[in-house]
Design an enzyme around this catalytic site. Structure first.
Site, short mmCIF file in Angstrom:
data_model
loop_
_atom_site.label_atom_id
_atom_site.label_comp_id
_atom_site.label_asym_id
_atom_site.label_seq_id
_atom_site.Cartn_x
_atom_site.Cartn_y
_atom_site.Cartn_z
N ILE A 1 11.35 0.70 25.69
CA ILE A 1 12.68 0.73 26.31
C ILE A 1 13.75 1.13 25.31
O ILE A 1 14.65 1.92 25.61
CB ILE A 1 13.00 -0.64 26.94
N HIS B 1 39.62 -16.74 22.52
CA HIS B 1 39.94 -15.84 23.63
C HIS B 1 40.77 -14.68 23.11
O HIS B 1 41.71 -14.88 22.35
CB HIS B 1 40.72 -16.59 24.71
N MET C 1 5.40 -11.13 17.67
CA MET C 1 5.50 -10.19 16.56
C MET C 1 6.96 -9.84 16.34
O MET C 1 7.47 -8.82 16.82
CB MET C 1 4.66 -8.94 16.85
N GLY D 1 6.52 -0.70 29.13
CA GLY D 1 7.92 -1.07 29.37
C GLY D 1 8.36 -2.26 28.55
O GLY D 1 9.25 -3.01 28.98
N LYS E 1 0.81 -1.22 0.00
CA LYS E 1 0.00 0.00 0.00
C LYS E 1 0.84 1.27 0.00
O LYS E 1 0.39 2.31 -0.47
CB LYS E 1 -0.95 0.00 1.20
N THR F 1 6.59 -2.23 8.05
CA THR F 1 6.91 -1.52 9.29
C THR F 1 8.37 -1.68 9.66
O THR F 1 9.05 -0.71 10.02
CB THR F 1 6.03 -2.06 10.44
N CYS F 2 8.89 -2.90 9.57
CA CYS F 2 10.25 -3.18 10.02
C CYS F 2 11.28 -2.25 9.37
O CYS F 2 12.08 -1.62 10.05
CB CYS F 2 10.62 -4.64 9.74
#
Length: 467
Positions: free
Chosen positions: A187, A445, A319, A182, A34, A41-42
């Site tokens: 956040i 390491h 989601m 929250g 559309k 959205t992402c």
């Protein structure tokens, strides 16, 4: 009339990935979007732009501590919010352009407009140029995603009382940003503006933030964010949000009925998201919408119309963009006669604050509720040489394993690079590894990943080496 084997409605991560996989499998594929840009959205007003702002604000915050590393910066460091938002948009544009390239590469026909069912095999596209066209499609995949939710008594004006969409294109840094909710969205965006100088207050109905994740992660993130200056009001039920000029007042009651009054110049409503099926005309195709607004599907993501499937935020489950992608691939392969599967227990969840938060599998709370005997091992990042070298000392890794078989049942972590580290947990659990298996693996390491090995050692007879 244009005819297709598969038509996908919605071009978010689930939709465009489904379209690509369908095309790879030989289906003549179309996708309907559309908006004028692909990605949903992402890519446009969610995952990608929020991570861009998190990255920019993190750089600004780190600059305040360069002196600790022997780097002296002369002059006052300033925030240019307009430039930050401009860069965010450039990232979005580049990413969305990449999706357009993938559509062209895979010969997927793109229609810009609103797709609505005429019947189970015909879709009307009300195009953005004012014209319309009806497509005939053997199969359809609904991937229309979700929209921000609100509370019925809150009038979101998109100026001072805003959703995440408006929070991603602010023209000024708030003096006091009050966030209702929250969860992950609140956040993450709260930390962006906290870093840039805003006072941030979070009002949460439940007794902790990021309530869907392991309680230990919530406790640690709360401690870290409080240290950074964020304020929390958990176990508070918002009852009123009003605006007068540039001032927004939020009123809430705690569990004992005591009233909390917060006054800010912006209020971000981040109480979750709702499935988006507006204008789909699903009933014309025989597609059932549940009382929660979700498209009803079976285990194969097939709707009540045999040739129509649905994926992502518009169906049950978390989601998450990557969950939608997996579902898109699964449907495409199922249509091609293959036998794909998804283990929803192994879909990781991530919060992109700093420190990052990630988890996969069962939480301690879930294991206790189910009566499953387990053993736990944890390891703090502050005990790692790499963490000390980079001054990223907050957080820990926790491994949960079956008390009898030692199979890993869940892994939860908060700390530097956890959004990437969680993939090791997913791989291990996909192959049903034991804590002993992880403990026996060599980890380079110095790295942050050593915390996973040490936590696995801790879960196997408390054998952690560096604590």
């Amino acid at each position: 009339m244009s005819q297709f084997d598969v038509t996908v409605i919605g071009s978010g991560p689930g939709g465009y990935v489904a379209a690509i996989r369908c095309a790879q499998l030989g289906f003549k594929t179309a996708i309907i979007e559309k908006y004028s840009t692909l990605g949903g959205t992402c890519l446009n007003v969610g995952c990608i732009p929020s991570k861009a702002l998190l990255a920019s604000s993190h750089h600004y915050e780190e600059l305040q501590h360069f002196a600790d590393h022997g780097i002296e910066v002369s002059g006052k460091v300033k925030v240019n919010l307009a430039k930050m938002i401009e860069r965010k948009q450039q990232v979005v544009d580049q990413t969305c352009g990449g999706i357009k390239f993938l559509m062209d590469k895979n010969k997927i026909t793109v229609f810009e407009g609103v797709g609505s069912f005429v019947d189970a095999t015909h879709i009307n596209v009300a195009k953005n140029d004012g014209t319309s066209e009806v497509l005939e499609s053997k199969y359809t995949i609904i991937a229309t995603g979700s929209k921000p939710s609100s509370l019925p008594f809150i009038a979101v004006d998109k100026e001072r009382i805003i959703t995440s969409t408006e929070a991603l294109k602010m023209t000024e840094v708030p003096k006091h940003l009050v966030i209702i909710g929250g969860g992950v969205i609140g956040i993450e965006l709260g930390q962006v503006y906290l870093r840039l100088g805003a006072q941030v207050s979070v009002v949460e109905y439940l007794d902790r933030i990021i309530p869907g994740m392991d309680a230990g992660l919530s406790k640690e993130l709360t401690k870290v964010l409080k240290k950074q200056g964020m304020k929390f009001y958990t176990s508070h039920k918002v009852k009123e949000v009003t605006r007068k000029g540039k001032a927004v007042t939020v009123k809430a009651d705690d569990a004992k009925g005591n009233e909390l009054v917060l006054e800010g110049d912006y209020c971000l409503v981040a109480v979750g998201r709702r499935p988006y099926t507006d204008g789909l005309n699903a009933e014309a195709a025989g597609v059932k919408i549940t009382e929660r607004g979700q498209v009803e599907v079976n285990d194969h993501l097939q709707t009540t119309a045999a040739n129509i499937y649905a994926i992502g935020d518009v169906v049950r489950g978390a989601m998450l963009a990557h969950k939608a992608e997996e579902e898109g691939v699964m449907v495409a392969e199922y249509l091609a006669g293959q036998r794909p599967h998804i283990d929803y227990n192994l879909i990781p969840g991530v919060v992109y604050t700093w420190p990052e938060v990630a988890g996969v599998g069962k939480t301690e709370e879930q294991l206790k509720e189910a009566g499953i005997a387990y053993k736990a091992g944890s390891f703090p990042f502050k005990a790692l040489g790499r963490a000390r070298a980079s001054a990223d000392l907050d957080g820990f890794v926790k491994v949960l394993a079956d008390a009898k078989t030692d199979e890993i049942l869940g892994m939860h972590m908060i700390g530097a690079r956890c959004a990437d580290l969680i993939a090791e947990a997913v791989v291990a659990m996909e192959f049903r590894a034991s804590a002993e298996d992880l403990a026996r693996m060599s980890h380079a390491h110095p790295t942050f990943a050593e915390a996973i090995k040490e936590a696995a050692l801790a879960a196997t007879d408390n054998r952690a080496l560096h604590v």
